[in-house]
Enzyme design. Structure first.
Site: not given
Length: 196
Positions: A12, A69, A150-151, A153, A171
């Site tokens: 992030k 968030d 990340f996460g 994705d 992205k």
């Protein structure tokens, strides 16, 4: 203007810096300032959690603080994992992705719709806050694909490709965070011109 990015998530931090710095804003991570905050995310919405994190970082750093968030809302799961996206499995990204695939086992292609949502909040030392929220529609694939991002994705597909296969620039152009950051920057410019 200098902002502290209120997150410990390096992915992030990179996205925020990549988007903010070309607009002339200086962005520093909490790590660069030697700060470590563990803010309990007790909000029921992405916006509430972003405000909690930004407020705490602003107070600790004495600088305007930007927090986001964000998470994944899957229609077939009633909007889950939602605000619990980062802690869905109680472990890390790999385990979160595996849990999501298990939860969606047997769910047909047409019912795997989902969206990434991002709420951004910036709290200023004078007590005011600016917010922006955006989303990106997609669907959940059947297997992880790509090494970017990340996460979730590698499982979140838009136009036939997972976000794990998108370049940073591709992205940023369509993602929930990219759209929310652009909206936030527009609101920030409006705020600055009103104060001028």
């Amino acid at each position: 203007m200098k902002f502290v990015i209120a997150t410990g998530n390096e992915g992030k931090v990179r996205e925020f810096k990549r988007m903010l710095e070309p607009m002339g804003y200086e962005a520093v991570s909490m790590k660069e300032l030697g700060l470590s905050l563990d803010v309990e995310e007790t909000g029921e919405t992405f916006a509430e959690n972003a405000r909690l994190k930004a407020g705490a970082a602003c107070q600790a750093a004495g600088l305007p603080a930007i927090a986001d968030d964000s998470g994944l809302c899957v229609d077939a799961l009633g909007g889950a994992p939602g605000v619990y996206s980062a802690r869905y499995s109680g472990l890390g990204d790999d385990e979160n992705n595996q849990k999501l695939l298990q939860e969606l086992a047997g769910v047909p292609d047409g019912e795997r719709t989902a969206r990434y949502v991002c709420a951004i909040c910036c709290c200023f030392p004078d007590g005011t806050c600016l917010t922006a929220e955006e989303s990106c529609e997609g669907k959940i694939g059947y297997e992880l694909s790509g090494r970017q991002g990340f996460g979730y994705d590698p499982l979140f597909y838009v136009d036939g490709r997972s976000f794990g296969q998108y370049s940073d620039e591709e992205k940023d152009a369509i993602s929930h965070r990219g759209k929310a950051l652009r909206l936030f920057c527009e609101r920030l410019k409006e705020r600055q011109s009103e104060k001028a």
